[in-house]
Design a protein around this motif. Structure first.
Motif, PDB file in Angstrom:
ATOM      1  N   ASN A  28      69.761 -54.461  57.963  1.00  0.00           N
ATOM      2  CA  ASN A  28      70.677 -55.485  58.497  1.00  0.00           C
ATOM      3  C   ASN A  28      70.329 -56.902  58.064  1.00  0.00           C
ATOM      4  N   GLY A  29      70.056 -57.087  56.805  1.00  0.00           N
ATOM      5  CA  GLY A  29      69.777 -58.421  56.273  1.00  0.00           C
ATOM      6  C   GLY A  29      68.307 -58.802  56.282  1.00  0.00           C
ATOM      7  N   TRP A  30      67.476 -58.049  56.980  1.00  0.00           N
ATOM      8  CA  TRP A  30      66.035 -58.308  57.031  1.00  0.00           C
ATOM      9  C   TRP A  30      65.343 -57.484  55.961  1.00  0.00           C
ATOM     10  N   LEU A  31      64.431 -58.084  55.245  1.00  0.00           N
ATOM     11  CA  LEU A  31      63.645 -57.382  54.228  1.00  0.00           C
ATOM     12  C   LEU A  31      62.171 -57.540  54.579  1.00  0.00           C
ATOM     13  N   TYR A  32      61.510 -56.412  54.753  1.00  0.00           N
ATOM     14  CA  TYR A  32      60.084 -56.376  55.075  1.00  0.00           C
ATOM     15  C   TYR A  32      59.341 -55.931  53.825  1.00  0.00           C
ATOM     16  N   VAL A  33      58.541 -56.825  53.254  1.00  0.00           N
ATOM     17  CA  VAL A  33      57.821 -56.526  52.024  1.00  0.00           C
ATOM     18  C   VAL A  33      56.381 -56.157  52.360  1.00  0.00           C
ATOM     19  N   SER A  34      55.958 -55.007  51.853  1.00  0.00           N
ATOM     20  CA  SER A  34      54.585 -54.540  52.084  1.00  0.00           C
ATOM     21  C   SER A  34      53.577 -55.490  51.449  1.00  0.00           C
ATOM     22  N   GLY A  35      52.350 -55.427  51.938  1.00  0.00           N
ATOM     23  CA  GLY A  35      51.281 -56.266  51.417  1.00  0.00           C
ATOM     24  C   GLY A  35      51.121 -56.119  49.907  1.00  0.00           C
ATOM     25  N   GLN A  36      51.005 -57.259  49.238  1.00  0.00           N
ATOM     26  CA  GLN A  36      50.855 -57.280  47.793  1.00  0.00           C
ATOM     27  C   GLN A  36      49.532 -57.939  47.429  1.00  0.00           C
ATOM     28  N   VAL A  37      48.791 -57.257  46.601  1.00  0.00           N
ATOM     29  CA  VAL A  37      47.528 -57.786  46.084  1.00  0.00           C
ATOM     30  C   VAL A  37      47.754 -58.175  44.626  1.00  0.00           C
ATOM     31  N   PRO A  38      46.803 -58.857  44.015  1.00  0.00           N
ATOM     32  CA  PRO A  38      46.968 -59.296  42.624  1.00  0.00           C
ATOM     33  C   PRO A  38      46.755 -58.132  41.648  1.00  0.00           C
ATOM     34  N   MET A  39      47.699 -57.204  41.649  1.00  0.00           N
ATOM     35  CA  MET A  39      47.567 -55.991  40.856  1.00  0.00           C
ATOM     36  C   MET A  39      48.704 -55.913  39.837  1.00  0.00           C
ATOM     37  N   VAL A  40      48.368 -55.467  38.639  1.00  0.00           N
ATOM     38  CA  VAL A  40      49.356 -55.204  37.593  1.00  0.00           C
ATOM     39  C   VAL A  40      49.056 -53.815  37.040  1.00  0.00           C
ATOM     40  N   ASN A  41      50.071 -52.962  37.024  1.00  0.00           N
ATOM     41  CA  ASN A  41      49.923 -51.596  36.521  1.00  0.00           C
ATOM     42  C   ASN A  41      48.742 -50.857  37.159  1.00  0.00           C
ATOM     43  N   GLY A  42      48.576 -51.049  38.457  1.00  0.00           N
ATOM     44  CA  GLY A  42      47.555 -50.314  39.183  1.00  0.00           C
ATOM     45  C   GLY A  42      46.146 -50.860  39.079  1.00  0.00           C
ATOM     46  N   GLU A  43      45.986 -52.017  38.450  1.00  0.00           N
ATOM     47  CA  GLU A  43      44.654 -52.615  38.315  1.00  0.00           C
ATOM     48  C   GLU A  43      44.670 -54.054  38.807  1.00  0.00           C
ATOM     49  N   VAL A  44      43.643 -54.444  39.541  1.00  0.00           N
ATOM     50  CA  VAL A  44      43.512 -55.810  40.035  1.00  0.00           C
ATOM     51  C   VAL A  44      43.234 -56.735  38.855  1.00  0.00           C
ATOM     52  N   LYS A 117      40.748 -60.929  46.146  1.00  0.00           N
ATOM     53  CA  LYS A 117      40.495 -62.120  46.947  1.00  0.00           C
ATOM     54  C   LYS A 117      41.627 -62.468  47.913  1.00  0.00           C
ATOM     55  N   VAL A 118      42.829 -61.873  47.714  1.00  0.00           N
ATOM     56  CA  VAL A 118      43.990 -62.272  48.512  1.00  0.00           C
ATOM     57  C   VAL A 118      44.993 -61.127  48.608  1.00  0.00           C
ATOM     58  N   GLU A 119      45.696 -61.096  49.739  1.00  0.00           N
ATOM     59  CA  GLU A 119      46.830 -60.185  49.923  1.00  0.00           C
ATOM     60  C   GLU A 119      47.887 -60.929  50.724  1.00  0.00           C
ATOM     61  N   LEU A 120      49.153 -60.689  50.393  1.00  0.00           N
ATOM     62  CA  LEU A 120      50.270 -61.307  51.107  1.00  0.00           C
ATOM     63  C   LEU A 120      51.311 -60.260  51.437  1.00  0.00           C
ATOM     64  N   ASP A 121      51.976 -60.446  52.575  1.00  0.00           N
ATOM     65  CA  ASP A 121      53.198 -59.710  52.855  1.00  0.00           C
ATOM     66  C   ASP A 121      54.224 -60.736  53.304  1.00  0.00           C
ATOM     67  N   CYS A 122      55.467 -60.316  53.462  1.00  0.00           N
ATOM     68  CA  CYS A 122      56.464 -61.272  53.945  1.00  0.00           C
ATOM     69  C   CYS A 122      57.634 -60.553  54.587  1.00  0.00           C
ATOM     70  N   VAL A 123      58.386 -61.330  55.349  1.00  0.00           N
ATOM     71  CA  VAL A 123      59.651 -60.913  55.929  1.00  0.00           C
ATOM     72  C   VAL A 123      60.681 -61.928  55.465  1.00  0.00           C
ATOM     73  N   ALA A 124      61.802 -61.423  54.917  1.00  0.00           N
ATOM     74  CA  ALA A 124      62.871 -62.286  54.435  1.00  0.00           C
ATOM     75  C   ALA A 124      64.173 -61.922  55.140  1.00  0.00           C
ATOM     76  N   TYR A 125      65.111 -62.863  55.151  1.00  0.00           N
ATOM     77  CA  TYR A 125      66.403 -62.613  55.769  1.00  0.00           C
ATOM     78  C   TYR A 125      67.491 -63.299  54.973  1.00  0.00           C
ATOM     79  N   LYS A 126      68.603 -62.589  54.809  1.00  0.00           N
ATOM     80  CA  LYS A 126      69.839 -63.212  54.333  1.00  0.00           C
ATOM     81  C   LYS A 126      70.988 -62.490  54.994  1.00  0.00           C
ATOM     82  N   GLU A 127      72.055 -63.229  55.211  1.00  0.00           N
ATOM     83  CA  GLU A 127      73.225 -62.686  55.887  1.00  0.00           C
ATOM     84  C   GLU A 127      73.736 -61.448  55.160  1.00  0.00           C
ATOM     85  N   PRO A 128      73.874 -60.333  55.873  1.00  0.00           N
ATOM     86  CA  PRO A 128      74.374 -59.121  55.224  1.00  0.00           C
ATOM     87  C   PRO A 128      75.808 -59.320  54.708  1.00  0.00           C
TER      88      PRO A 128
END
Length: 130
Positions: A28-44, A117-128
């Motif tokens: 319903n317009g909300w996007l929950y993004v899982s934690g992201q680490v500084p990884m590319v192709n499975g490697e930090v 050294k870092v991990e981020l997640d986020c929640v985003a919203y835009k009108e459906p």
């Protein structure tokens, strides 16, 4: 309510390990993004907090883009730092991406499950759209 999952097949973690979760889930317009680490192709990526922060944020932005969202849609970010001394350097990188549209944010110091050294997640919203 409709729910859409992105990356439900899971990703690849360190050493090619299957990661059993969606990269993001939209409802319903909300996007929950899982934690992201500084990884590319499975490697930090190798580097200091600045290098790793850029990559983790780019990973978040790529998932947002895949789902049709942008950084301006982020409502809240969660940030985990491995070392409190990296706080100011992380803020400098964060400001580069979100200076115009800063989301609400929490930042804590924690040991990481992945060797980074870092991990981020986020929640985003835009009108459906109808």
């Amino acid at each position: 309510m409709s729910i859409k999952r992105y990356g439900v097949e899971g990703g690849k973690g360190t050493g090619g390990q299957h990661l059993p979760f969606s990269r993001a889930v939209e409802a319903n317009g909300w996007l929950y993004v899982s934690g992201q680490v500084p990884m590319v192709n499975g490697e930090v990526v190798v580097g200091n907090i600045i290098v790793q922060s850029h990559q983790a944020i780019r990973n978040i932005l790529a998932i947002l883009q895949e789902a049709g969202y942008g950084p301006e849609h982020i409502v809240r970010c969660g940030v985990w730092l491995d070392d409190a001394r990296d706080f100011q350097s992380f803020n400098g990188v964060f400001r580069e991406y979100f200076g115009e549209n800063p989301p609400a944010r929490a930042c804590v110091v924690s040991s990481m499950v992945v060797d980074c050294k870092v991990e981020l997640d986020c929640v985003a919203y835009k009108e459906p759209t109808a």
